[in-house]
Design a protein around this motif. Sequence first.
Motif, PDB file in Angstrom:
ATOM      1  N   ARG A 118      38.643  22.507  -9.635  1.00 39.14           N
ATOM      2  CA  ARG A 118      39.301  21.471 -10.446  1.00 39.14           C
ATOM      3  C   ARG A 118      39.710  20.221  -9.679  1.00 39.14           C
ATOM      4  N   GLY A 119      39.481  20.191  -8.390  1.00 37.19           N
ATOM      5  CA  GLY A 119      39.788  18.979  -7.637  1.00 37.19           C
ATOM      6  C   GLY A 119      41.196  18.958  -7.065  1.00 37.19           C
ATOM      7  N   PHE A 120      41.428  17.956  -6.238  1.00 38.10           N
ATOM      8  CA  PHE A 120      42.666  17.906  -5.469  1.00 38.10           C
ATOM      9  C   PHE A 120      43.915  17.741  -6.336  1.00 38.10           C
ATOM     10  N   LEU A 121      43.868  16.822  -7.289  1.00 42.91           N
ATOM     11  CA  LEU A 121      45.091  16.533  -8.039  1.00 42.91           C
ATOM     12  C   LEU A 121      45.518  17.713  -8.905  1.00 42.91           C
ATOM     13  N   PHE A 122      44.546  18.341  -9.546  1.00 41.38           N
ATOM     14  CA  PHE A 122      44.865  19.532 -10.338  1.00 41.38           C
ATOM     15  C   PHE A 122      45.456  20.617  -9.444  1.00 41.38           C
ATOM     16  N   CYS A 123      44.816  20.798  -8.303  1.00 42.81           N
ATOM     17  CA  CYS A 123      45.247  21.853  -7.390  1.00 42.81           C
ATOM     18  C   CYS A 123      46.652  21.566  -6.857  1.00 42.81           C
ATOM     19  N   ARG A 124      46.907  20.302  -6.547  1.00 40.48           N
ATOM     20  CA  ARG A 124      48.234  19.937  -6.055  1.00 40.48           C
ATOM     21  C   ARG A 124      49.297  20.251  -7.101  1.00 40.48           C
ATOM     22  N   ASN A 125      48.974  19.908  -8.333  1.00 42.41           N
ATOM     23  CA  ASN A 125      49.889  20.183  -9.426  1.00 42.41           C
ATOM     24  C   ASN A 125      50.133  21.691  -9.582  1.00 42.41           C
ATOM     25  N   PHE A 126      49.054  22.449  -9.482  1.00 47.75           N
ATOM     26  CA  PHE A 126      49.165  23.914  -9.561  1.00 47.75           C
ATOM     27  C   PHE A 126      50.081  24.451  -8.459  1.00 47.75           C
ATOM     28  N   VAL A 127      49.840  24.022  -7.260  1.00 42.85           N
ATOM     29  CA  VAL A 127      50.626  24.535  -6.133  1.00 42.85           C
ATOM     30  C   VAL A 127      52.100  24.146  -6.251  1.00 42.85           C
ATOM     31  N   LEU A 128      52.336  22.884  -6.582  1.00 43.54           N
ATOM     32  CA  LEU A 128      53.731  22.424  -6.624  1.00 43.54           C
ATOM     33  C   LEU A 128      54.484  23.014  -7.811  1.00 43.54           C
ATOM     34  N   LYS A 129      53.875  22.985  -8.978  1.00 43.60           N
ATOM     35  CA  LYS A 129      54.580  23.450 -10.179  1.00 43.60           C
ATOM     36  C   LYS A 129      54.624  24.970 -10.269  1.00 43.60           C
ATOM     37  N   ARG A 130      53.462  25.586 -10.091  1.00 44.35           N
ATOM     38  CA  ARG A 130      53.361  27.014 -10.418  1.00 44.35           C
ATOM     39  C   ARG A 130      53.636  27.925  -9.229  1.00 44.35           C
ATOM     40  N   LEU A 131      53.617  27.359  -8.050  1.00 43.25           N
ATOM     41  CA  LEU A 131      53.964  28.196  -6.895  1.00 43.25           C
ATOM     42  C   LEU A 131      55.308  27.754  -6.325  1.00 43.25           C
ATOM     43  N   LEU A 132      55.321  26.540  -5.803  1.00 42.34           N
ATOM     44  CA  LEU A 132      56.513  26.089  -5.083  1.00 42.34           C
ATOM     45  C   LEU A 132      57.743  26.031  -5.984  1.00 42.34           C
ATOM     46  N   GLN A 133      57.654  25.229  -7.037  1.00 38.54           N
ATOM     47  CA  GLN A 133      58.854  25.031  -7.851  1.00 38.54           C
ATOM     48  C   GLN A 133      59.194  26.262  -8.693  1.00 38.54           C
ATOM     49  N   ALA A 134      58.185  27.022  -9.088  1.00 46.92           N
ATOM     50  CA  ALA A 134      58.443  28.194  -9.926  1.00 46.92           C
ATOM     51  C   ALA A 134      58.994  29.371  -9.123  1.00 46.92           C
ATOM     52  N   HIS A 135      58.593  29.478  -7.877  1.00 45.73           N
ATOM     53  CA  HIS A 135      58.900  30.728  -7.170  1.00 45.73           C
ATOM     54  C   HIS A 135      59.616  30.592  -5.824  1.00 45.73           C
ATOM     55  N   LEU A 136      59.717  29.388  -5.316  1.00 45.19           N
ATOM     56  CA  LEU A 136      60.379  29.264  -4.022  1.00 45.19           C
ATOM     57  C   LEU A 136      61.679  28.485  -4.155  1.00 45.19           C
ATOM     58  N   ASP A 137      62.664  28.929  -3.418  1.00 46.22           N
ATOM     59  CA  ASP A 137      63.940  28.242  -3.407  1.00 46.22           C
ATOM     60  C   ASP A 137      64.013  27.425  -2.114  1.00 46.22           C
ATOM     61  N   LEU A 138      63.613  26.157  -2.244  1.00 42.82           N
ATOM     62  CA  LEU A 138      63.469  25.326  -1.052  1.00 42.82           C
ATOM     63  C   LEU A 138      64.791  25.164  -0.298  1.00 42.82           C
ATOM     64  N   ASP A 139      65.864  24.990  -1.055  1.00 39.20           N
ATOM     65  CA  ASP A 139      67.170  24.848  -0.401  1.00 39.20           C
ATOM     66  C   ASP A 139      67.466  26.052   0.476  1.00 39.20           C
ATOM     67  N   LYS A 140      67.173  27.218  -0.079  1.00 37.50           N
ATOM     68  CA  LYS A 140      67.437  28.449   0.668  1.00 37.50           C
ATOM     69  C   LYS A 140      66.547  28.517   1.907  1.00 37.50           C
ATOM     70  N   ILE A 141      65.292  28.134   1.724  1.00 39.14           N
ATOM     71  CA  ILE A 141      64.357  28.157   2.860  1.00 39.14           C
ATOM     72  C   ILE A 141      64.872  27.264   3.981  1.00 39.14           C
ATOM     73  N   ILE A 142      65.406  26.124   3.595  1.00 44.03           N
ATOM     74  CA  ILE A 142      65.897  25.180   4.609  1.00 44.03           C
ATOM     75  C   ILE A 142      67.177  25.703   5.259  1.00 44.03           C
ATOM     76  N   GLN A 143      68.046  26.261   4.422  1.00 44.08           N
ATOM     77  CA  GLN A 143      69.318  26.739   4.966  1.00 44.08           C
ATOM     78  C   GLN A 143      69.138  27.959   5.855  1.00 44.08           C
ATOM     79  N   THR A 144      68.233  28.842   5.440  1.00 46.24           N
ATOM     80  CA  THR A 144      68.066  30.100   6.167  1.00 46.24           C
ATOM     81  C   THR A 144      67.506  29.822   7.523  1.00 46.24           C
ATOM     82  N   ASN A 145      67.684  28.729   7.826  1.00 45.80           N
ATOM     83  CA  ASN A 145      67.361  27.936   8.922  1.00 45.80           C
ATOM     84  C   ASN A 145      67.509  28.622  10.242  1.00 45.80           C
TER      85      ASN A 145
END
Lengths: 224, 224
Positions: free
Chosen positions: A124-151
């Motif tokens: 599906r190309g780069f833009l679709f894939c980027r959207n998939f990764v950011l929306k459906r993986l990163l934002q849906a399943h990862l807690d970025l704040d926690k990742i940064i804090q668990t520092n």
Amino acid sequence: MKNITGSKPLNLSLYRLALIHSSVAIQTPNQNFRLSNERLEYLGDAVLGLIIAEYLYKKFPYKDEGFLTEIRSRIVNRESLNQLAHKIGLTELIEYETSIQIRGNQSIAGDALEAFIGAVYLDRGFLFCRNFVLKRLLQAHLDLDKIIQTNLNYKSLLIEYAQKNGKNIDFVLIEEKSYRNTTTFTVEVRLNGKSISQGMGQNKKKAEQAAAEKALQTLNVSLK
Amino acid sequence: MKNITGSKPLNLSLYRLALIHSSVAIQTPNQNFRLSNERLEYLGDAVLGLIIAEYLYKKFPYKDEGFLTEIRSRIVNRESLNQLAHKIGLTELIEYETSIQIRGNQSIAGDALEAFIGAVYLDRGFLFCRNFVLKRLLQAHLDLDKIIQTNLNYKSLLIEYAQKNGKNIDFVLIEEKSYRNTTTFTVEVRLNGKSISQGMGQNKKKAEQAAAEKALQTLNVSLK
């Protein structure tokens, strides 16, 4: 597949290939080449690397590349990718030789996720894939704040502390000693110009971490 | 800039930033943050990694990920990027503290090239950037065939070494073990009839390469 990416795949065979672990690779007429998800994993690793690199670059305009690199590696490390693969239901779809898992191959799921990302990219190309990764993986399943804090990146914790308290912090390389094949670095932490700790390590980064950890103790800064 | 990318930059400040080495970083009001090309280098490194990964993936549909990874690392290694930066005329545009080069910082040019690629990516998007990298860097300035041939073909290096030194070299297949779908080959290298190393691989060729590599280490033969 549609459940995972949110859109119908155009080339289903790519996604199928992404789920074939090398333990059940398919022999091809070309003697030296067996079909499995390893090539897609190589590609997906690079796709994921860029997507996360750009995401962090834009999200943290005032963080240096050391911070960005560190946070990215926490997001794309083996354990994190394995967990993500489980969360999106990819793990059950992977084909692999069952005897292998017992022997302790711990990255089958994460590797397949990278391969899957490679498949999405090619399909599906780069833009679709980027959207998939950011929306459906990163934002849906990862807690970025926690990742940064668990520092426990002591250096950045110390810098943060100094910022909050309006103080100047410097990391000064005061010695670099080589003996045969080994070099030892000594770094000093200075708060408003005054030395508060020293740390040693086999590279500058490790020496800085050691010095920062001691400084945090000295300053009685609690670690989250 | 137009001469380098073939198109007018939209956001010139990105390209300017790409050329500011950390030795002349600009202090910002944020005490812990100085502006230089380091963040763009981090981003450009990921952009370049993906572009080359995809290019090789498509160009070599029957090569395994080990080959793809190896060739990519030859293309994006420090020396190769430094040379590319020189060839496209980027080097003269970099701003850096002149005292630094003397101290032997050998990657200023290559780092700036990565930062430049990051700038092109942010300025014009992925597809434009990919086109820039493939057409104006890779195809214009790199000889891929030569990169592949300059091959660390350990077997031929070892044969060459033996010939020069008037010695006999043999590659002997001593084991071929099959387990379910996987076959493992073991090859032994014999120098004047005496075993000096063994190597394993999923085919005979790989096992020979692995054995030859070890033999070269044992013999202390330096690789060009």
